[in-house]
Design a protein around this motif. Structure first.
Motif: not given
Length: 226
Positions: A129-154
């Motif tokens: 998987p590839t996961t991209i964080l996008i801001d409210a203006e439609g711009r990429e803030l960063g990405r994570l490549m590979g799986p992770t625990e998205w509901d982890a506290k951190d």
């Protein structure tokens, strides 16, 4: 095929492990797809929200493993200011995704499918998987490549302040000059898999994110002056 890439430079304080950030927010292509009813949709439909765009497929084992955590993240943070957009690139279409969601008990994620796989090249997603964080203006803030625990506290602690600040209208104007340190870094994840539509995993471009702004948002403060 595995994609091996050594991390470069330190992560921002509070940034979850593996989340790759860089200097300047980059406009994300207006990827098009269909919803569970076959209606045309696009990323532009989510403008005004922070979006966590997860590109995945049912045949990708790491994707299947992390999907329940994305479902729980949507339940925790989803609303008017944030949405997890899980975009499947399954060629078999929405029925395959619906069956998988039913099998694992996904209740909070909508069905979104790009059966053409064009989103992969448009987003420079060289593996799943590839996961991209996008801001409210439609711009990429960063990405994570590979799986992770998205509901982890951190992870939740990292994302929640960003969502709150974006919802409060604190997005930085495009022409504003910001301080930055020119450090780019990438991720290493042994479970990243290549998608058959793009062949072997190759080098992706470095994406740019406003690090001072994002760091301030993640810490719950205001960005510094230009």
């Amino acid at each position: 095929m595995f994609m091996l890439r050594a991390p470069v430079g330190p992560a921002l304080e509070g940034t979850p492990k593996g989340f790759a950030l860089s200097d300047v927010p980059t406009p994300v292509p207006d990827v098009r797809f269909t919803d569970g009813e076959g209606r045309p949709r696009a990323l532009a439909d989510f403008r005004g929200k922070v979006v966590l765009l997860n590109v995945w497929a049912t045949w990708c084992l790491p994707c299947r493993t992390e999907m329940p955590t994305l479902d729980r993240l949507q339940a925790a943070l989803g609303g008017g200011g944030f949405e997890v957009v899980a975009l499947s690139v399954d060629r078999q279409g929405s029925e395959t995704v619906k069956a998988f969601y039913s099998e694992i008990g996904v209740r909070n994620l909508a069905v979104r499918v790009d059966a053409s796989g064009q989103a992969l090249s448009g987003l420079a997603a060289v593996g799943l998987p590839t996961t991209i964080l996008i801001d409210a203006e439609g711009r990429e803030l960063g990405r994570l490549m590979g799986p992770t625990e998205w509901d982890a506290k951190d992870m939740v602690a990292f994302l929640k302040p960003i969502v709150e600040r974006e919802a409060g209208g604190m997005a930085v104007p495009e022409k504003r000059k910001v301080r930055h340190d020119r450090l780019f870094f990438r991720t290493l994840h042994p479970f990243l898999v290549a998608h058959p539509a793009i062949g072997s995993a190759g080098d992706r471009h470095d994406d740019h994110v406003d690090r001072p702004r994002l760091g301030a948002l993640a810490r719950g403060g205001r960005p510094g002056p230009p």
